[in-house]
Design an enzyme around this catalytic site. Structure first.
Site, PDB file in Angstrom:
ATOM      1  N   LYS A 107       0.693  -1.107  -0.083  1.00  0.00           N
ATOM      2  CA  LYS A 107       0.159   0.523  -0.013  1.00  0.00           C
ATOM      3  C   LYS A 107       0.994   1.103  -0.135  1.00  0.00           C
ATOM      4  O   LYS A 107       2.136   1.851   0.322  1.00  0.00           O
ATOM      5  CB  LYS A 107      -0.647  -0.167   1.554  1.00  0.00           C
ATOM      6  CG  LYS A 107       0.000   0.378   2.660  1.00  0.00           C
ATOM      7  CD  LYS A 107      -1.029   0.196   4.297  1.00  0.00           C
ATOM      8  CE  LYS A 107      -0.502  -0.110   4.926  1.00  0.00           C
ATOM      9  NZ  LYS A 107      -1.041  -0.455   6.151  1.00  0.00           N
TER      10      LYS A 107
ATOM     11  N   ARG B 279     -10.847  -0.568  14.980  1.00  0.00           N
ATOM     12  CA  ARG B 279     -10.539   0.263  14.183  1.00  0.00           C
ATOM     13  C   ARG B 279     -12.011  -0.085  12.904  1.00  0.00           C
ATOM     14  O   ARG B 279     -13.033   0.818  12.617  1.00  0.00           O
ATOM     15  CB  ARG B 279      -8.946   0.406  12.972  1.00  0.00           C
ATOM     16  CG  ARG B 279      -9.116   1.477  11.830  1.00  0.00           C
ATOM     17  CD  ARG B 279      -7.929   1.589  11.569  1.00  0.00           C
ATOM     18  NE  ARG B 279      -7.162   0.245  10.995  1.00  0.00           N
ATOM     19  CZ  ARG B 279      -5.994  -0.192  10.562  1.00  0.00           C
ATOM     20  NH1 ARG B 279      -5.214   1.294  10.680  1.00  0.00           N
ATOM     21  NH2 ARG B 279      -4.990  -0.495  10.180  1.00  0.00           N
TER      22      ARG B 279
ATOM     23  N   HIS C 243      -5.271  -7.421  13.114  1.00  0.00           N
ATOM     24  CA  HIS C 243      -4.648  -6.049  13.448  1.00  0.00           C
ATOM     25  C   HIS C 243      -3.893  -6.257  14.105  1.00  0.00           C
ATOM     26  O   HIS C 243      -5.008  -5.573  15.327  1.00  0.00           O
ATOM     27  CB  HIS C 243      -4.414  -5.206  12.441  1.00  0.00           C
ATOM     28  CG  HIS C 243      -3.725  -4.118  11.582  1.00  0.00           C
ATOM     29  ND1 HIS C 243      -2.659  -5.032  11.668  1.00  0.00           N
ATOM     30  CD2 HIS C 243      -3.480  -2.911  12.176  1.00  0.00           C
ATOM     31  CE1 HIS C 243      -0.806  -3.976  11.338  1.00  0.00           C
ATOM     32  NE2 HIS C 243      -1.963  -2.580  11.742  1.00  0.00           N
TER      33      HIS C 243
ATOM     34  N   ARG D 109       2.182 -10.474   6.350  1.00  0.00           N
ATOM     35  CA  ARG D 109       1.695  -9.252   6.857  1.00  0.00           C
ATOM     36  C   ARG D 109       2.713  -8.446   7.017  1.00  0.00           C
ATOM     37  O   ARG D 109       2.506  -7.476   7.647  1.00  0.00           O
ATOM     38  CB  ARG D 109       0.509  -8.832   6.717  1.00  0.00           C
ATOM     39  CG  ARG D 109      -0.889  -9.114   6.588  1.00  0.00           C
ATOM     40  CD  ARG D 109      -1.945  -9.197   7.038  1.00  0.00           C
ATOM     41  NE  ARG D 109      -2.127  -8.462   7.801  1.00  0.00           N
ATOM     42  CZ  ARG D 109      -2.580  -8.514   8.724  1.00  0.00           C
ATOM     43  NH1 ARG D 109      -3.278  -9.270   9.016  1.00  0.00           N
ATOM     44  NH2 ARG D 109      -3.215  -7.943  10.490  1.00  0.00           N
TER      45      ARG D 109
ATOM     46  N   TYR E  83      14.691  30.710   6.217  1.00  0.00           N
ATOM     47  CA  TYR E  83      13.918  31.157   6.907  1.00  0.00           C
ATOM     48  C   TYR E  83      13.867  31.932   8.311  1.00  0.00           C
ATOM     49  O   TYR E  83      14.404  30.371   8.903  1.00  0.00           O
ATOM     50  CB  TYR E  83      13.070  30.967   6.501  1.00  0.00           C
ATOM     51  CG  TYR E  83      12.023  30.731   4.846  1.00  0.00           C
ATOM     52  CD1 TYR E  83      11.801  32.171   4.521  1.00  0.00           C
ATOM     53  CD2 TYR E  83      12.366  29.468   3.999  1.00  0.00           C
ATOM     54  CE1 TYR E  83      11.797  32.064   2.640  1.00  0.00           C
ATOM     55  CE2 TYR E  83      12.093  29.806   2.553  1.00  0.00           C
ATOM     56  CZ  TYR E  83      12.107  30.766   1.989  1.00  0.00           C
ATOM     57  OH  TYR E  83      11.116  30.959   0.620  1.00  0.00           O
TER      58      TYR E  83
ATOM     59  N   CYS F  47      13.814  24.539   3.622  1.00  0.00           N
ATOM     60  CA  CYS F  47      12.878  25.740   2.449  1.00  0.00           C
ATOM     61  C   CYS F  47      12.013  24.373   1.529  1.00  0.00           C
ATOM     62  O   CYS F  47      12.540  23.165   2.279  1.00  0.00           O
ATOM     63  CB  CYS F  47      13.260  25.702   1.583  1.00  0.00           C
ATOM     64  SG  CYS F  47      14.886  26.956   2.436  1.00  0.00           S
TER      65      CYS F  47
ATOM     66  N   ASP G 211      12.730  23.412  -1.230  1.00  0.00           N
ATOM     67  CA  ASP G 211      12.943  23.029  -2.473  1.00  0.00           C
ATOM     68  C   ASP G 211      14.394  22.949  -2.159  1.00  0.00           C
ATOM     69  O   ASP G 211      15.697  22.319  -3.184  1.00  0.00           O
ATOM     70  CB  ASP G 211      12.807  23.539  -3.708  1.00  0.00           C
ATOM     71  CG  ASP G 211      10.853  23.749  -4.692  1.00  0.00           C
ATOM     72  OD1 ASP G 211      11.107  22.917  -4.161  1.00  0.00           O
ATOM     73  OD2 ASP G 211      11.479  25.610  -3.901  1.00  0.00           O
TER      74      ASP G 211
HETATM   75  C1  LIG Z   1      -0.221  -1.593   7.039  1.00  0.00           C
HETATM   76  C2  LIG Z   1      -0.186  -3.061   7.243  1.00  0.00           C
HETATM   77  C3  LIG Z   1       0.237  -3.952   7.541  1.00  0.00           C
HETATM   78  C4  LIG Z   1       1.865  -4.092   7.634  1.00  0.00           C
HETATM   79  O1  LIG Z   1       2.362  -3.176   9.017  1.00  0.00           O
HETATM   80  P1  LIG Z   1       3.754  -3.290   8.994  1.00  0.00           P
HETATM   81  O2  LIG Z   1       3.653  -2.825  10.859  1.00  0.00           O
HETATM   82  O3  LIG Z   1       4.316  -1.738   8.301  1.00  0.00           O
HETATM   83  O4  LIG Z   1       4.397  -4.451   9.226  1.00  0.00           O
HETATM   84  C5  LIG Z   1      -0.128  -5.173   8.294  1.00  0.00           C
HETATM   85  N1  LIG Z   1      -1.914  -5.327   8.040  1.00  0.00           N
HETATM   86  C6  LIG Z   1      -2.698  -4.593   8.253  1.00  0.00           C
HETATM   87  C7  LIG Z   1      -3.947  -4.786   8.033  1.00  0.00           C
HETATM   88  C8  LIG Z   1      -2.089  -3.180   7.587  1.00  0.00           C
HETATM   89  O5  LIG Z   1      -3.164  -1.972   7.130  1.00  0.00           O
END
Ligand SMILES: *Cc1c(COP(=O)(O)O)cnc(C)c1O
Length: 388
Positions: free
Chosen positions: A39, A137, A171, A230, A271, A318, A320
């Protein structure tokens, strides 16, 4: 694109990605397959190229957080199954079906809407059920009180027409944290996950793909493997525990010294005049700024790496340009390459200084920064996200 090349660029080390893949798979064991979290353009690394490497390495699945991200992978020829982790409006069911994209189902209401659309379109949408074990979530609640009613709801979802239930996942919210409180919470989340799998099995519902381990769990709870894991941030070789696990940073954000100037004592830099020279200084001007993704909160805090030592950032970053102190580094001249983040200059440290996480800093590397992909020690592809 040549025009931008000597400005600021991100080198993406696909050999490091392959190395990290192997280390992480070895950690989780042979039963647990790799789901590549790509993602947000693979956390800024370039989702198309990263996905290709993962496919070659034998990853089982990819995950994104919008239908557009999934479609980008399909247009580039990705053949692996792709899971859309996040919210998708049911109106996009047609695109999910056309792209063979697996959708997360986070509630019975969402499941009904997807089912209705899939039926109307005469297709079957592959889905993974999301369990809320404590992240609050998305997902079916898995507290002790809600377990039975959520299990019943998931059974109803699995019986809906137009849906093909393939997976189930949850998660973790603090699997990357080592405090006893965080460890207890992660164990509780895992216990709720397992309890729901058991409750569903007792009702005759089993899933081919069960998964819960993010990077934090891969580092700290490799026993939570199941069918897929994951890892996002760790696969890019950064984040908590990456160095300890022997992982290698995949991204090196680089720029060149565009100009070198000698300034007198008392000169104020950039700045806001937040840096003032107490003696003569030798200042390097770098063609990188917050519009490239260099977080402005790193003003006067971060440094760039040179082969002869670190050059601290002077004054405000800045849009750039950024100034650095080369007083102690006479070897650095106009044209010298410097590393803003990467193997010599960890983005984890920069994130700590910016009071954020490494994820945000690599995701922020902007579209005007070309990505240069390296494989077997050689450049193998380049991409510029600006329209030509
Ligand atoms: C982004 C995400 C992950 C990966 O998380 P990391 O902390 O980068 O390993 C795994 N599962 C879900 C549902 C996520 O949204």
């Amino acid at each position: 694109m040549e025009s931008t090349l000597r400005r600021t660029w991100a080198e993406i080390d696909l050999d490091a990605m392959a190395h990290n893949y192997k280390v992480l798979c070895g950690r989780m064991g042979a039963q647990t397959q790799f789901l590549g979290v790509v993602k947000a353009d693979a956390y800024g690394h370039g989702a198309v190229q990263i996905s290709r490497v993962l496919e070659e390495l034998g990853a089982a699945y990819l995950a994104v957080s919008s239908v557009d991200e999934a479609r980008e992978l399909r247009s580039a020829g990705a053949a692996l199954p792709v899971l859309q982790l996040g919210l998708t409006p049911a109106e996009q069911t047609e695109q999910l079906l056309a792209g063979h994209i697996t959708q997360t189902v986070w509630s019975e209401r969402a499941a009904l809407a997807f089912s209705r659309e899939a039926e109307r379109l005469g297709g079957r949408l592959r889905v993974h059920i999301k369990l809320d074990t404590g992240m609050s979530r998305l997902g079916f609640l898995c507290t002790e009180e809600e377990l039975a009613s959520s299990a019943e709801a998931i059974c109803r979802v699995c019986a809906l027409p137009g849906l093909e239930p393939e997976g189930i996942f949850t998660h973790f919210s603090v699997s990357d944290e080592g405090s006893s409180d965080s460890r207890a919470y992660t164990l509780l989340q895992h216990q709720r996950f397992q309890a729901m799998l058991d409750a569903l099995e007792a009702r005759g519902v089993r899933f081919a793909l069960r998964h819960c381990a993010n990077s934090g769990a891969a580092a700290n709870y490799p026993q939570f493997g199941y069918d897929l894991f994951r890892p996002g941030i760790l696969s890019y070789g950064i984040g908590d525990g990456a160095a300890e696990l022997g992982l290698r940073p995949v991204m090196a954000l680089k720029t060149v010294v565009g100009e070198v100037r000698d300034l007198p004592p008392g000169a104020s830099v950039s700045y806001g005049r937040t840096y003032r020279a107490s003696s003569s200084i030798r200042v390097g001007v770098l063609p990188i700024g917050y519009a490239d993704g260099l977080h402005r909160t790193l003003s006067n805090r971060w440094r760039v790496w040179t082969p002869w030592g670190f050059a601290p950032i002077l004054g405000r970053i800045c849009m750039d340009m950024t100034m650095v102190d080369l007083t102690a580094l006479p070897q650095v001249t106009p044209g010298s390459e410097v590393e803003v983040y990467g193997p010599h200059n960890s983005v984890n440290d920069a994130a700590r200084l910016a009071q954020t996480i490494s994820y945000e800093l690599t995701c922020a590397v902007s579209k005007r920064v070309p990505r240069i992909y390296r494989r077997n020690g050689r450049e193998c592809a380049r991409e510029l996200l600006l329209r030509e």
